[in-house]
Design an enzyme around this catalytic site. Sequence first.
Site: not given
Lengths: 290, 290
Positions: A51, A74, A96, A128-129, A132, A157, A208
């Site tokens: 991240p 992403d 997204k 991240g991972d 997950i 993560t 989130m």
Amino acid sequence: MITLAPKPLFTPLILAFRAWQARLPNGSTTHIAAPAKAAKQGFVSLVGAGPGSADLITLRGLERLQAADVVYYDRLADPALLKRARKTARLIYVGKAPGCHAMPQAQINALLVQSAQAGQQVVRLKCGDPGIFGRGAEEADAMNAAGVAWDIVPGVTSACAAAASARSFLTERGQTERLILATGHLRHDGAQDWTTTAQAGTTLACYMGVSQAASITQGLLGAGWPAACAVQVISKAQTREEQVFHCRLDRLEALCAQHPNLNPAILLIRWTLTDAASGVSPVHTIAVSA
Amino acid sequence: MITLAPKPLFTPLILAFRAWQARLPNGSTTHIAAPAKAAKQGFVSLVGAGPGSADLITLRGLERLQAADVVYYDRLADPALLKRARKTARLIYVGKAPGCHAMPQAQINALLVQSAQAGQQVVRLKCGDPGIFGRGAEEADAMNAAGVAWDIVPGVTSACAAAASARSFLTERGQTERLILATGHLRHDGAQDWTTTAQAGTTLACYMGVSQAASITQGLLGAGWPAACAVQVISKAQTREEQVFHCRLDRLEALCAQHPNLNPAILLIRWTLTDAASGVSPVHTIAVSA
């Protein structure tokens, strides 16, 4: 104008690492699962970018990125990482944002399959991972159905990175000996059942969660979490814009309302065994930093 | 005789990465929190080595390792990583094998403080992520008490690496939307209360669980986990000796008994929403691979 160093910058490091690794004796625990090399045989690696910061990718992840013919990336992967791909690699955004998906998941799945079937080395670069909250399972299902070879390169993560930013620990011996990773909301807007999270000795890392702060707070308080248990909100962890906020659980909603631009953020909510043993909810200073 | 490439092998990569990074424009999200540079000012980095394989360390972690005057390392960190430290760095083993601790935690804490107070750049190299089941909080407490500067370099935690080895996902949208990380046993031999883990839609990743397989199985079944829910046992993930086993929950104890040399291992136990919706415990094939 932005000037960047030439793209093959990491290549000497990767080659050196490979050379060093090839000289390791048998029985060494060093191990790299290499993607398939046969001509025309495509391969998809789901790579954890880590991240926030480009230097939180693993060496293996960087190597896959540098070998890719095409990279599907992403929203939250550090854009600086894309500069490390080959000059000829196609870089395709499939991110997204909340309420604004560049591409439906089914289309991403189809693209991964098509690229691999065209014989390409594909990297699906995920924040991240990949295992997950990354919808990797849906991509894997599509690849399995199509007979496409794939693997996962694990990553750091966001909860780990956020805790590191806050210089705090997700578990503490004798205080929090269980860690729960959950999201603020579920598929199809289903509500989380927070009752089964309610146990002293727990850290809850909520991904989130900022936009759901009200329902999370109410849900946790209703389930029995102490109003005064400690919360950290880590916004944009491991970027230059990172901020760390502290509050009590019952002030979380107010804090999130006060700071409208926290996303992406991780909520770390701790109910320690000391909290529980004291019999009363501890009182923490309400400190809002930065 | 084991011949290894010279130690400064990674240095060109790190220098190149640094040079590239220095040329990034302001506002880039790339970010490295550098340790203190003042003369005689010691600094401790708790660095996640990742699990099993040397190439699962992050670029930042490798950089810290290469800058260290002294490295205190754990049992499970890949020994190959130590070859990447400086030739002059002191490498000190402080690992804890089950029932055989090289050094009590208090002594490790004291050594970290002493080294930093002597002006050294210290790396505390920890398997996986330093924030998860790593006793980093105790080390941080000691450093805070002594006024020693420190930070955390996050790493790939073992559950992520194990899932990647098994090519499975810790969460799956619509199936397992919550992940619990727990250990097989607690401080002072306290028993885990598994009742609060019992919810469909959960993946339980159990660290250090093999020797406790009987009590974990009984605890989970007693709490309401389906006897037939799917378990993966990932032994020595991301090493050349890694093995992945599959069974039902009610066969976990037998599987662990059948394979006495599984440690270190991660247990991944999944209770999917499909399991729950079907109304009956699903029957999985009992497959023991490798």
